[in-house]
Design a protein around this motif. Structure first.
Motif, PDB file in Angstrom:
ATOM      1  N   GLY A   1     -22.714  19.773  -9.816  1.00 38.27           N
ATOM      2  CA  GLY A   1     -22.467  20.751  -8.759  1.00 38.27           C
ATOM      3  C   GLY A   1     -20.991  21.030  -8.595  1.00 38.27           C
ATOM      4  O   GLY A   1     -20.570  22.182  -8.410  1.00 38.27           O
ATOM      5  N   VAL A   2     -20.183  19.974  -8.702  1.00 36.67           N
ATOM      6  CA  VAL A   2     -18.745  20.124  -8.550  1.00 36.67           C
ATOM      7  C   VAL A   2     -18.183  21.019  -9.657  1.00 36.67           C
ATOM      8  O   VAL A   2     -17.335  21.876  -9.405  1.00 36.67           O
ATOM      9  N   VAL A   3     -18.693  20.854 -10.879  1.00 36.90           N
ATOM     10  CA  VAL A   3     -18.254  21.702 -11.991  1.00 36.90           C
ATOM     11  C   VAL A   3     -18.518  23.170 -11.652  1.00 36.90           C
ATOM     12  O   VAL A   3     -17.636  24.032 -11.793  1.00 36.90           O
ATOM     13  N   LEU A   4     -19.723  23.446 -11.178  1.00 37.42           N
ATOM     14  CA  LEU A   4     -20.063  24.837 -10.840  1.00 37.42           C
ATOM     15  C   LEU A   4     -19.214  25.337  -9.673  1.00 37.42           C
ATOM     16  O   LEU A   4     -18.710  26.472  -9.697  1.00 37.42           O
ATOM     17  N   GLY A   5     -19.019  24.507  -8.666  1.00 38.61           N
ATOM     18  CA  GLY A   5     -18.231  24.899  -7.496  1.00 38.61           C
ATOM     19  C   GLY A   5     -16.805  25.272  -7.880  1.00 38.61           C
ATOM     20  O   GLY A   5     -16.273  26.299  -7.428  1.00 38.61           O
ATOM     21  N   VAL A   6     -16.186  24.463  -8.718  1.00 37.43           N
ATOM     22  CA  VAL A   6     -14.807  24.732  -9.119  1.00 37.43           C
ATOM     23  C   VAL A   6     -14.749  25.999  -9.972  1.00 37.43           C
ATOM     24  O   VAL A   6     -13.864  26.843  -9.809  1.00 37.43           O
ATOM     25  N   ALA A   7     -15.710  26.161 -10.865  1.00 35.84           N
ATOM     26  CA  ALA A   7     -15.749  27.367 -11.706  1.00 35.84           C
ATOM     27  C   ALA A   7     -15.865  28.610 -10.832  1.00 35.84           C
ATOM     28  O   ALA A   7     -15.181  29.623 -11.074  1.00 35.84           O
ATOM     29  N   GLU A   8     -16.682  28.542  -9.812  1.00 35.85           N
ATOM     30  CA  GLU A   8     -16.835  29.702  -8.925  1.00 35.85           C
ATOM     31  C   GLU A   8     -15.555  29.987  -8.149  1.00 35.85           C
ATOM     32  O   GLU A   8     -15.137  31.144  -8.022  1.00 35.85           O
ATOM     33  N   ALA A   9     -14.952  28.922  -7.640  1.00 38.67           N
ATOM     34  CA  ALA A   9     -13.736  29.112  -6.849  1.00 38.67           C
ATOM     35  C   ALA A   9     -12.624  29.724  -7.704  1.00 38.67           C
ATOM     36  O   ALA A   9     -11.893  30.615  -7.267  1.00 38.67           O
ATOM     37  N   ALA A  10     -12.519  29.246  -8.941  1.00 43.51           N
ATOM     38  CA  ALA A  10     -11.494  29.775  -9.838  1.00 43.51           C
ATOM     39  C   ALA A  10     -11.786  31.233 -10.165  1.00 43.51           C
ATOM     40  O   ALA A  10     -10.875  32.065 -10.215  1.00 43.51           O
ATOM     41  N   THR A  11     -13.037  31.563 -10.365  1.00 42.32           N
ATOM     42  CA  THR A  11     -13.408  32.946 -10.664  1.00 42.32           C
ATOM     43  C   THR A  11     -13.042  33.874  -9.506  1.00 42.32           C
ATOM     44  O   THR A  11     -12.478  34.957  -9.713  1.00 42.32           O
ATOM     45  N   ALA A  12     -13.362  33.422  -8.302  1.00 43.68           N
ATOM     46  CA  ALA A  12     -13.089  34.247  -7.128  1.00 43.68           C
ATOM     47  C   ALA A  12     -11.602  34.556  -7.041  1.00 43.68           C
ATOM     48  O   ALA A  12     -11.202  35.664  -6.701  1.00 43.68           O
TER      49      ALA A  12
ATOM     50  N   TYR B   1      -9.065  34.171  -9.637  1.00 39.74           N
ATOM     51  CA  TYR B   1      -8.383  34.745 -10.793  1.00 39.74           C
ATOM     52  C   TYR B   1      -9.038  36.022 -11.288  1.00 39.74           C
ATOM     53  O   TYR B   1      -8.403  36.850 -11.911  1.00 39.74           O
ATOM     54  N   LEU B   2     -10.329  36.177 -11.057  1.00 40.00           N
ATOM     55  CA  LEU B   2     -10.979  37.415 -11.489  1.00 40.00           C
ATOM     56  C   LEU B   2     -11.216  38.283 -10.266  1.00 40.00           C
ATOM     57  O   LEU B   2     -10.374  39.093  -9.890  1.00 40.00           O
ATOM     58  N   ASP B   3     -12.334  38.047  -9.611  1.00 36.94           N
ATOM     59  CA  ASP B   3     -12.672  38.906  -8.481  1.00 36.94           C
ATOM     60  C   ASP B   3     -13.798  38.212  -7.726  1.00 36.94           C
ATOM     61  O   ASP B   3     -14.733  37.694  -8.353  1.00 36.94           O
ATOM     62  N   PRO B   4     -13.737  38.158  -6.427  1.00 37.34           N
ATOM     63  CA  PRO B   4     -14.775  37.444  -5.665  1.00 37.34           C
ATOM     64  C   PRO B   4     -16.180  37.969  -5.943  1.00 37.34           C
ATOM     65  O   PRO B   4     -17.159  37.234  -5.822  1.00 37.34           O
ATOM     66  N   THR B   5     -16.288  39.237  -6.332  1.00 40.97           N
ATOM     67  CA  THR B   5     -17.623  39.776  -6.553  1.00 40.97           C
ATOM     68  C   THR B   5     -18.278  39.183  -7.807  1.00 40.97           C
ATOM     69  O   THR B   5     -19.468  39.337  -8.022  1.00 40.97           O
ATOM     70  N   TYR B   6     -17.476  38.523  -8.653  1.00 43.75           N
ATOM     71  CA  TYR B   6     -18.040  37.934  -9.867  1.00 43.75           C
ATOM     72  C   TYR B   6     -18.690  36.580  -9.626  1.00 43.75           C
ATOM     73  O   TYR B   6     -19.312  36.015 -10.514  1.00 43.75           O
ATOM     74  N   VAL B   7     -18.544  36.054  -8.420  1.00 45.63           N
ATOM     75  CA  VAL B   7     -18.969  34.680  -8.182  1.00 45.63           C
ATOM     76  C   VAL B   7     -20.436  34.454  -8.527  1.00 45.63           C
ATOM     77  O   VAL B   7     -20.807  33.467  -9.158  1.00 45.63           O
TER      78      VAL B   7
END
Ligand SMILES: Nc1ncnc2c1ncn2[C@@H]1O[C@H](COP(=O)(O)OP(=O)(O)O)[C@@H](O)[C@H]1O
Ligand SMILES: [Mg+2]
Lengths: 237, 286
Positions: B244-255, B257-263
Motif C-alpha cells: 500500500g505504501v508503494v502505491l501511496g507514494v507513487a500516487e503522491a509523486a504523480t500528483a 510531478y505530473l498532474d493531480p488528475t492522473y492519480v
C-alpha cells in the motif's frame, strides 16, 4: 464380540458412475484390519463413504450407530479419523500447527497437551522438527506427521490410506511398528494398502477388493496361503 | 528536497490506508479464491457507516470504527453464507460476475440512500498537523496509518496464534485435509469474508476522514486494493501494508510531478505492470 465398524451391502460412486458394489466389511475393537487391492479398486472411495465425503447406500454403522445422515464433522467427532492418501499435510504450516489442526475440535487443553506428549514419544523426530514447515520434510517424516495429526484427534478407529506409498522399505517397517504400538494403546486400525506384504505383516484380518467388490476375506494367515491371493498379490506361483 | 520529503510522508500515510484496503481483499482472495470486485463497495459502505455515526450520533470517527467493523463483519458473513457460498465452487468467472453485480447493486443502493453528494468526515482535529523538521505531518492521516498498522498486526497475530486463524490458514492450504479434521469450510469461508468486510469497513471510515466519499468511490478503491494485494503477497499482512505504501507514494509523486488528475490512472497503470511482472502470483491462485 460385536463390530466397531460394520459395513454391509454398501454401494457408492461419483455422480452417475458406480464404484463400489455390495461391499461388506467389519472391524472389531482392538483389531488391525487391512483392505488390499490394486490401484483403482475402490479402496479410497470406501474410506470416503465412511467419512461421509461421498454418498453411499446400504449399511454403514459405527459402534452400532448409523453414519448415513451424518456430516463429515459429526463422523469425525465419533472418533473416526482418517490419514488420507498422499498425506495431505498443511504444507506451509509448521509441524506443530499441523498437529494442532488434528486437535482442532478438542476443547480439553490438558488432554491436548497429553496428546502432544504421546505423539512426540511415538515420533521423536517430530518433536525435533516441530517448528519446521511440514512440506519441507522427507516423505517418511511427512507420513509420520500425518499419522500424528490424526492421533491428536483421539481417534477410536484410525483409517490409514496407502501409508507405504512412495516410502523406502525401512521407513515402511518403522511405520508398521508404530501401527502395532498404536493398537497396543487401544486404537483400532483399518489399513488400506496396495503393498500386500507390508499390510499382512501387521494385520489380523484382511479383505481383498477388486473392481469395487470384496472378493476374499479372512485371517491374514489364511489369505497368505490362498492360492489366488498368492498369485495375484504376493507374486508367488 | 523538502518537497520530496513531504510527498513521501503524504504518500506513506495514505499508502498505509491503501494497505488496509488490500488486506481485506487479499485475505478473501487467498482463502476463498474469490477476487471480490465488490470490495471497494464494502469500503464505501463502511465509510458511510462512520459518516452517519459521526454526523448523526456524534460518535468520534475513530471510536466509530469498531462499530462499523462489527456491522460490516455481519454483512460480509451473511453475504458469503447465503449468496457467494452458492457459487464458490463453480468457475471463477461466476464469482467475478456475482461480485461485480454486487458492486453495482451496492453503489446504486448507496446513491438512493445517501445521495450522490460528496461527503467528508470532518472531526475538529481533521486539519491539525505538526512540523517535523522540514515536513508537515497531518494528524488524521497519521492516526489512520497507525490504525492500519495495528489492524494488520492484529490480523497477523490472529491468523498465526488463534485456533480459528489456524483453521482459516489450513482451509486455504488444503481444503480436503481441513474437512477431514472436522473443519466446517462453510463457516470458515463466511468468517473469512466477514473479516475481509470488517477490514474494508475500517478502511472506509478512515478514508472518509482523510479523503471524500461518494457512492461510486468503490470502483477505484477495488482497483487499488487489488494492486496492493498483489504487490504485498497474499500471505503476509504487514507485506500488504508495504504494498500500500508503494502505491501511496507513487500516487503522491504523480500528483505533484505530473498532474493531480492522473492519480486515478496510477493504480490502473500499476495494475497492468503488476499483471505483466507477477503473473504467477495471480495464476497460482486461480
Ligand atoms: N473424485 C472422483 N471422481 C470421479 N471418479 C473417481 C474419483 N475418485 C476416484 N474415482 C474413480 O473411482 C474408482 C476407484 O478409485 P479409488 O477409490 O481411488 O481406488 P483405490 O483407492 O483403490 O485406488 C476409480 O475408477 C477412479 O477413477
Ligand atoms: Mg486409493
Amino acid at each position: 464380540m460385536s463390530a466397531l465398524l460394520e459395513i454391509a451391502g454398501l454401494g457408492a460412486g461419483y455422480g452417475e458412475a458406480p464404484v463400489l458394489f455390495d461391499v461388506g466389511l467389519e472391524v472389531r475393537a482392538g483389531e488391525i484390519v487391512t483392505l488390499v487391492g490394486s490401484n483403482g479398486a475402490g479402496k479410497t472411495t470406501l474410506l470416503r463413504a465412511i467419512s461421509r465425503t461421498v454418498d453411499s447406500t446400504g449399511t454403514l454403522r459405527f459402534d452400532g450407530r448409523p453414519l448415513g445422515g451424518l456430516t463429515p464433522e459429526q463422523v469425525f467427532d465419533l472418533g473416526l479419523v482418517q490419514v488420507p492418501e498422499g498425506r495431505q499435510l498443511f504444507d506451509r504450516m509448521s509441524v506443530e500447527d499441523n498437529l494442532r489442526m488434528g486437535a482442532y475440535r478438542r476443547r480439553d487443553a490438558a488432554g491436548v497437551r497429553e496428546a502432544f506428549d504421546r505423539v512426540y514419544r511415538l515420533f521423536p523426530v517430530l518433536r525435533e522438527r516441530r517448528a519446521q514447515l511440514a512440506g519441507s520434510m522427507s516423505g517418511g517424516e511427512q507420513q509420520m506427521c500425518a499419522i500424528a495429526r490424526a492421533l491428536m484427534a483421539a481417534p477410536r478407529l484410525l483409517l490409514v490410506d496407502e501409508m507405504s506409498l512412495g516410502l523406502a522399505p525401512v521407513v515402511v517397517d518403522q511405520l508398521l511398528e508404530v501401527l502395532a504400538e498404536i493398537r497396543r494403546q487401544g486404537i483400532t486400525v483399518l489399513l488400506v494398502e496396495q503393498d500386500v506384504f507390508a499390510a499382512f505383516s501387521v494385520a489380523d484380518r484382511g479383505y481383498v477388493m477388486e473392481t469395487g467388490r470384496i472378493v476374499r476375506e479372512g485371517a491374514v494367515a489364511d489369505l497368505r496361503s490362498d492360492p489366488e491371493v498368492r498369485k495375484a498379490y504376493l507374486g508367488v506361483h | 528536497m523538502a518537497l520530496l520529503a513531504q510527498i513521501v510522508v503524504n504518500g506513506v500515510l495514505l499508502g498505509g490506508l491503501y494497505g488496509l484496503m488490500g488486506l481485506g481483499m487479499g485475505l478473501v482472495w487467498g482463502v476463498l479464491n474469490i477476487v471480490n470486485l465488490a470490495h471497494g463497495a464494502l469500503i464505501m459502505l463502511g465509510g458511510y457507516a462512520v459518516y452517519y455515526l459521526y454526523t448523526g450520533a456524534g460518535v468520534d470517527p475513530f471510536a466509530a470504527l469498531p462499530l462499523a467493523m462489527l456491522a460490516m463483519f455481519a454483512l460480509g458473513y451473511a453475504l458469503q453464507r447465503w449468496l457467494l457460498g452458492l457459487v464458490i465452487r463453480s468457475a471463477q468467472l461466476n464469482t467475478l460476475l456475482v461480485t461485480f453485480g454486487l458492486d453495482v447493486l451496492l453503489s446504486y443502493l448507496a446513491q438512493l440512500a445517501f445521495s450522490a453528494d460528496l461527503r467528508t468526515i470532518n472531526p475538529p482535529y481533521a486539519g491539525s498537523n505538526f512540523a517535523l523538521g522540514p515536513v508537515t505531518v497531518p494528524l488524521a492521516p497519521l492516526a489512520a496509518f497507525g490504525v492500519a498498522l495495528l489492524l494488520a498486526a492484529g490480523l497477523q497475530a490472529f491468523l498465526v496464534r488463534s485456533r480459528t486463524g489456524r483453521a482459516i490458514r489450513a482451509t486455504a492450504q488444503n481444503l480436503t485435509a481441513a474437512r477431514l479434521h472436522g473443519v466446517n469450510p462453510k463457516r470458515v469461508y463466511a468468517l473469512t469474508f466477514g473479516l475481509g468486510a470488517a477490514l474494508a469497513g475500517a478502511a472506509g471510515g478512515l478514508y472518509g476522514v482523510v479523503s471524500q466519499l461518494t457512492p461510486y468511490v468503490g470502483v477505484t478503491l477495488t482497483a487499488r486494493s487489488f494492486v496492493v494485494a498483489i504487490l504485498g503477497g497474499l500471505d503476509n499482512p504487514l507485506g500488504v501494508i508495504a504494498g500500500g505504501v508503494v502505491l501511496g507514494v507513487a500516487e503522491a509523486a504523480t500528483a505533484l510531478y505530473l498532474d493531480p488528475t492522473y492519480v486515478n490512472v496510477i493504480s490502473f497503470g500499476m495494475l497492468v505492470v503488476v499483471l505483466v511482472l507477477r503473473p504467477s502470483r495471480i495464476f497460482e491462485r486461480a
